[in-house]
Structure formats: structure tokens, C-alpha cells
Design an enzyme around this catalytic site. Sequence first.
Site, mmCIF file in Angstrom:
data_model
loop_
_atom_site.group_PDB
_atom_site.id
_atom_site.type_symbol
_atom_site.label_atom_id
_atom_site.label_comp_id
_atom_site.label_asym_id
_atom_site.label_seq_id
_atom_site.Cartn_x
_atom_site.Cartn_y
_atom_site.Cartn_z
ATOM 1 N N ARG A 79 -34.665 23.298 91.797
ATOM 2 C CA ARG A 79 -35.795 23.798 90.994
ATOM 3 C C ARG A 79 -35.827 23.124 89.620
ATOM 4 N NH1 ARG A 79 -36.859 29.490 88.263
ATOM 5 N NH2 ARG A 79 -39.142 29.422 88.185
ATOM 6 N N ASP A 84 -38.385 19.581 85.783
ATOM 7 C CA ASP A 84 -38.277 18.396 84.926
ATOM 8 C C ASP A 84 -39.432 17.443 85.223
ATOM 9 O OD1 ASP A 84 -37.228 16.632 83.059
ATOM 10 O OD2 ASP A 84 -36.024 15.576 84.556
ATOM 11 N N SER A 93 -36.299 16.011 80.237
ATOM 12 C CA SER A 93 -36.757 16.822 79.099
ATOM 13 C C SER A 93 -36.395 18.294 79.280
ATOM 14 C CB SER A 93 -38.266 16.663 78.894
ATOM 15 O OG SER A 93 -38.962 16.915 80.089
ATOM 16 N N ASN A 111 -39.329 28.681 82.569
ATOM 17 C CA ASN A 111 -37.967 28.151 82.704
ATOM 18 C C ASN A 111 -36.887 29.168 82.333
ATOM 19 O OD1 ASN A 111 -38.822 25.710 83.642
ATOM 20 N ND2 ASN A 111 -38.856 24.716 81.627
ATOM 21 N N HIS A 208 -38.415 26.327 98.713
ATOM 22 C CA HIS A 208 -38.160 27.777 98.698
ATOM 23 C C HIS A 208 -37.350 28.227 99.907
ATOM 24 C CE1 HIS A 208 -41.635 28.580 95.643
ATOM 25 N NE2 HIS A 208 -40.605 27.944 95.125
ATOM 26 N N THR A 259 -32.472 32.708 105.075
ATOM 27 C CA THR A 259 -31.234 31.908 105.080
ATOM 28 C C THR A 259 -31.189 31.124 103.764
ATOM 29 O OG1 THR A 259 -32.444 30.146 106.219
ATOM 30 C CG2 THR A 259 -31.162 31.652 107.602
HETATM 31 C C1 HEM Z 1 -45.826 24.982 94.446
HETATM 32 C C2 HEM Z 1 -45.644 25.600 93.319
HETATM 33 C C3 HEM Z 1 -44.431 26.412 93.019
HETATM 34 C C4 HEM Z 1 -44.427 27.632 92.444
HETATM 35 C C5 HEM Z 1 -45.637 28.417 91.990
HETATM 36 C C6 HEM Z 1 -43.050 28.050 92.351
HETATM 37 C C7 HEM Z 1 -42.638 29.231 91.793
HETATM 38 C C8 HEM Z 1 -41.340 29.703 91.829
HETATM 39 C C9 HEM Z 1 -40.923 30.983 91.347
HETATM 40 C C10 HEM Z 1 -41.818 31.998 90.662
HETATM 41 C C11 HEM Z 1 -39.612 31.109 91.614
HETATM 42 C C12 HEM Z 1 -38.726 32.323 91.311
HETATM 43 C C13 HEM Z 1 -38.265 32.316 89.875
HETATM 44 C C14 HEM Z 1 -37.526 33.589 89.561
HETATM 45 O O1 HEM Z 1 -38.092 34.657 89.770
HETATM 46 O O2 HEM Z 1 -36.382 33.492 89.093
HETATM 47 C C15 HEM Z 1 -39.181 29.907 92.244
HETATM 48 C C16 HEM Z 1 -37.908 29.658 92.669
HETATM 49 C C17 HEM Z 1 -37.496 28.471 93.213
HETATM 50 N N1 HEM Z 1 -38.272 27.341 93.384
HETATM 51 FE FE1 HEM Z 1 -40.259 27.230 93.186
HETATM 52 N N2 HEM Z 1 -42.258 27.084 92.872
HETATM 53 C C18 HEM Z 1 -43.053 26.060 93.293
HETATM 54 C C19 HEM Z 1 -42.635 24.866 93.832
HETATM 55 C C20 HEM Z 1 -41.331 24.511 93.978
HETATM 56 C C21 HEM Z 1 -40.873 23.193 94.321
HETATM 57 C C22 HEM Z 1 -41.786 21.983 94.470
HETATM 58 C C23 HEM Z 1 -39.517 23.249 94.438
HETATM 59 C C24 HEM Z 1 -38.551 22.155 94.764
HETATM 60 C C25 HEM Z 1 -38.834 21.127 95.537
HETATM 61 C C26 HEM Z 1 -39.129 24.599 94.166
HETATM 62 C C27 HEM Z 1 -37.856 25.083 94.231
HETATM 63 C C28 HEM Z 1 -37.486 26.380 93.929
HETATM 64 C C29 HEM Z 1 -36.160 26.904 94.165
HETATM 65 C C30 HEM Z 1 -35.013 26.164 94.804
HETATM 66 C C31 HEM Z 1 -36.158 28.215 93.688
HETATM 67 C C32 HEM Z 1 -34.974 29.178 93.653
HETATM 68 C C33 HEM Z 1 -34.282 29.024 92.308
HETATM 69 C C34 HEM Z 1 -32.998 29.799 92.168
HETATM 70 O O3 HEM Z 1 -32.616 30.555 93.063
HETATM 71 O O4 HEM Z 1 -32.369 29.623 91.130
HETATM 72 N N3 HEM Z 1 -40.244 25.330 93.863
HETATM 73 N N4 HEM Z 1 -40.247 29.063 92.366
#
Ligand code: HEM
Length: 335
Positions: A79, A84, A93, A111, A208, A259
Amino acid sequence: MQLRQAMASTISAAAATSSHQYLRLVVVVAAVWLMLLSDGEALSLDYYVQRCPKAEAAVAAAVKQAMATDKTVPAALLRMHFHDCFVRGCDGSVLLDSTSNSRAEKDGPPNASLHAFYVVDNAKRAVEALCPGVVSCADILALAARDAVALSGGPSWPVPVGRRDGRVSLASETTALPGPTASFEQLKQAFHGRGLSTKDLVVLSGGHTLGFAHCSSFQNRIQPASVDPALRPSFAVALRRACPPNNTSSAAGSALDSTSATFDNAYYRMLLDGRGLLSSDEALLTHPKTRAFVSLYAASQGTFFRDFVESMLRMSALNNVAGEVRANCRRVNNH
Ligand code: HEM
């Protein structure tokens, strides 16, 4: 580096893939390489081969070591790299700390839940000990994100390197990151605005498959009076139990898929089953084209892995800035 050399490196690095997959990978790497020609110094697969041959291994070791005691690390790194790249390109950055004069991206609202910056710090210390002033923080993060995916059971791929670190990081610019309630149109615009496609949106949302979201990221969907009808009722009940209205725990939330420590295609299967966690995940089902990609990846993990590699290569190549190699990933260099 000449294109022929880039290709040769790709051939050796991608030797483990099948010939068809390999051919596609070569085409994407070549496209990324050509795209970058106009942006000053190009990224290349062998940038550190002479300059710091053990850099990649040192980054992988730092990620592996952190994962041994902290299972949240892979999701955090993936993420972090996405955040970044979507603000000022992949220039590290997001790694800069705020100063007395300026609030950095890290302290922008989207962030606030980024974490595991210490892994990048550890990797940086390791590569600085090997070859001081050579390996950029932006490259370390791109490599660490790749390693995080691979070490979680996902695909691996050669990462073109040679990124420079930016000197500007502004919390105010993080509003450009798509939020959890973004509509399909907003998500599409966020990706198209950075030269990424609607397909990239679906593929990269597959990130996700790892990690966790806090209640605040999906509370809007589980209000008793207005549960999102797209949610499977039993799933909505489980989420409300995890996130009751009077919840005060900042640690409460839910895994993004069933998972969440394994990089697989369960995210897409859950989405089709009414168990996608965020509104922005659900939004991928609202358009026939993106829905078709969701179905494709739910049915074939191999196709998801192959397309994920291609989309990551495109995202990781965004906006190669003419910057510096920071000595410390949290601070710009003093000149
Ligand atoms: C398409 C638009 C996207 C939105 C709106 C979005 C939004 C979010 C949100 C709201 C969370 C949860 C944050 C929290 O509550 O702590 C999250 C978690 C995460 N996102 Fe996204 N995301 C997007 C795209 C992506 C992309 C492109 C990736 C990587 C290729 C990604 C990887 C992750 C990962 C791995 C987590 C889990 C982070 C953790 O457990 O620390 N996301 N995302």
C-alpha cells in the site's frame, strides 16, 4: 542502457516464467522503458548490477526479517508503494517526515494508517552499509513491495530501477488519493489521470488480497438503518459486530479478504459473493467491463498474477523525477 541489454536482463530474470508469459512481460518492460526515455534517465533492470550488486538481496532480507515477527508488513509495503506512486510519482515522497515548516504526505489523512516505515529504514541502512549514496529510497520501496507480494505467495517479477528521490512531500496533495467511498467514475479518473487504464484499476485493486481496513473505511456501508444492499446480509452482520456504532478502538476493523496474509485471488471471489469490504471494491462490479475482469480473476489466479505483474510494472514506473538519492529516507539531503 540499450533496449537490447534491457531485454537480455529481462530474459534471465524472467526465465522462470512460461514462454507466453515471458513474452508479455518483455513487451511491458519494453513499453515502460520506452515511455521513460522521454523523462530523462531511464529505469533499467541492471542499474545496480555494477553500482550495488547486493542491493536487491539486502532489501529482500530486510523484508523477510521484518515479516518473521510482523505479519502486517507485506500489506503495509504494498500500500505504501501505491500511495507513493499516486502522489508525485514513485519518488519516495511518502517516506519523508514532516518538518517544522511543512506537513509531509505521511501526515495527510489517507496516509494516517500507513505503517511499517521501519522496514524501509532497515533496508536503507543495509544498502547504505554496502554502497553509500547509491540506492534511492524510491527504488527500495518498489523492490520491497515486489518482495512483499512474492513472499506472501504471489508472483515475483524483475523491477526496473534507477528512480530518484523527490525533495517535496505535501500532506495537502494526498487528497488526490482515491478514498474508500470513491465511485467507479472517481476511481477511473484517478487511474486515467496517471496514465493507467480501467483494467489496471481492477488488477491493482487486487492488492486488497492482503491486509486490513479500519472500521472508518467501511462504516458507511453497515449502518443499521441503511446497510449497503450489495453486501451479503450475514457479512454485514459480522462487520457490524466487529465495528459496533459505539466502537472506540482504533485497532478495530476487518481483513480485506478471507486469506489476508496470502496473496491470492480470494479478493475477487469474495467481491462476487457480496463480501467485498470497501465501497470502492464494490464499485468495480458496477460497470460491465470491470465486472468482467473481476469474474476473470476470480476464475483464474494465474491470469490475475500475470496481469498484476504487468500493472505493477506500469504503476511503479510513474513519473521518474530528476531528484537525488537520499541518505536517510525520512529527510531530504542537505546541500
Ligand atoms: C483503487 C483505489 C483504492 C482505494 C480507494 C483504496 C483504499 C484503501 C483503504 C481505505 C484501505 C484501508 C485503510 C485502513 O482503513 O487502514 C486500503 C488498504 C489497503 N490497500 Fe488500498 N485502495 C485502493 C487501491 C489499492 C492499490 C492499487 C493497492 C496496491 C496495489 C492497494 C493496497 C492496499 C493494501 C495492501 C491495503 C492493506 C493495508 C494494511 O493492511 O496495512 N490499494 N486501501
